[in-house]
Design an enzyme around this catalytic site. Structure first.
Site, PDB file in Angstrom:
ATOM      1  N   SER A 139       0.640  -1.468   0.048  1.00 35.85           N
ATOM      2  CA  SER A 139      -0.108   0.204   0.033  1.00 35.85           C
ATOM      3  C   SER A 139       1.087   1.289  -0.263  1.00 35.85           C
ATOM      4  O   SER A 139       2.164   1.171   0.174  1.00 35.85           O
ATOM      5  CB  SER A 139      -0.600   0.354   1.050  1.00 35.85           C
ATOM      6  OG  SER A 139      -0.324   0.791   2.173  1.00 35.85           O
ATOM      7  N   TYR A 196       1.781  -1.923  11.050  1.00 39.59           N
ATOM      8  CA  TYR A 196       1.205  -2.104   9.576  1.00 39.59           C
ATOM      9  C   TYR A 196       2.463  -2.072   8.925  1.00 39.59           C
ATOM     10  O   TYR A 196       2.893  -2.087   7.681  1.00 39.59           O
ATOM     11  CB  TYR A 196       0.615  -1.386   9.730  1.00 39.59           C
ATOM     12  CG  TYR A 196      -0.442  -1.170   8.326  1.00 39.59           C
ATOM     13  CD1 TYR A 196      -1.717  -2.568   7.781  1.00 39.59           C
ATOM     14  CD2 TYR A 196      -0.609  -0.309   7.281  1.00 39.59           C
ATOM     15  CE1 TYR A 196      -1.956  -2.096   6.631  1.00 39.59           C
ATOM     16  CE2 TYR A 196      -0.912  -0.141   5.950  1.00 39.59           C
ATOM     17  CZ  TYR A 196      -1.776  -1.417   5.723  1.00 39.59           C
ATOM     18  OH  TYR A 196      -1.870  -1.043   4.694  1.00 39.59           O
TER      19      TYR A 196
END
Length: 124
Positions: free
Chosen positions: A3, A16
């Site tokens: 991402s 994350y």
């Protein structure tokens, strides 16, 4: 596929971000090792996390996404078109690259993007 958060820090998201950063570096190392055999490794386009698969019946161009320079969420088909390019012969000399399919969100800086509620940040 990772991402936009592979490259941008954000408070409260260390696990994350570490996972995404690790995948990015793994891809770069994997691109070096088989390169002499003509094997390329990239194909990890990052897309707006709101570009959901299975949205064939919705048009993201009708939605607003404050904080994304394109002003709308991404369409999964836009990410797929980059993947198709990377898997094809025209990308035979591309390896270890990171492709941002994010409507310009990465260019905004680490804290911009998903949390913004209006376009006031850049529209006078």
């Amino acid at each position: 596929m990772t991402s936009v958060h592979e490259h941008q820090p954000r408070v409260g998201a260390a696990p994350y971000r570490a996972a995404k950063g690790g995948l990015g570096l793994l891809t770069q190392v994997m691109a070096l090792e088989p390169a002499e055999y003509g094997i390329t490794v990239d194909g990890r386009p990052r897309r707006d996390r709101h570009a959901d698969a299975g949205q064939e019946d919705s048009d993201p161009r009708t939605e607003s996404r404050p904080g994304v320079p394109r002003g709308r969420p991404g369409d999964a088909r836009e990410a797929v078109s980059v993947i198709a390019f990377l898997a094809g012969p025209d990308a035979s000399y591309v390896t270890g690259a990171s492709w941002a399919v994010d409507g310009g969100m990465l260019r905004m800086g680490p804290m911009a993007g998903s949390h913004l509620g209006s376009d006031d940040w850049w529209r006078p």
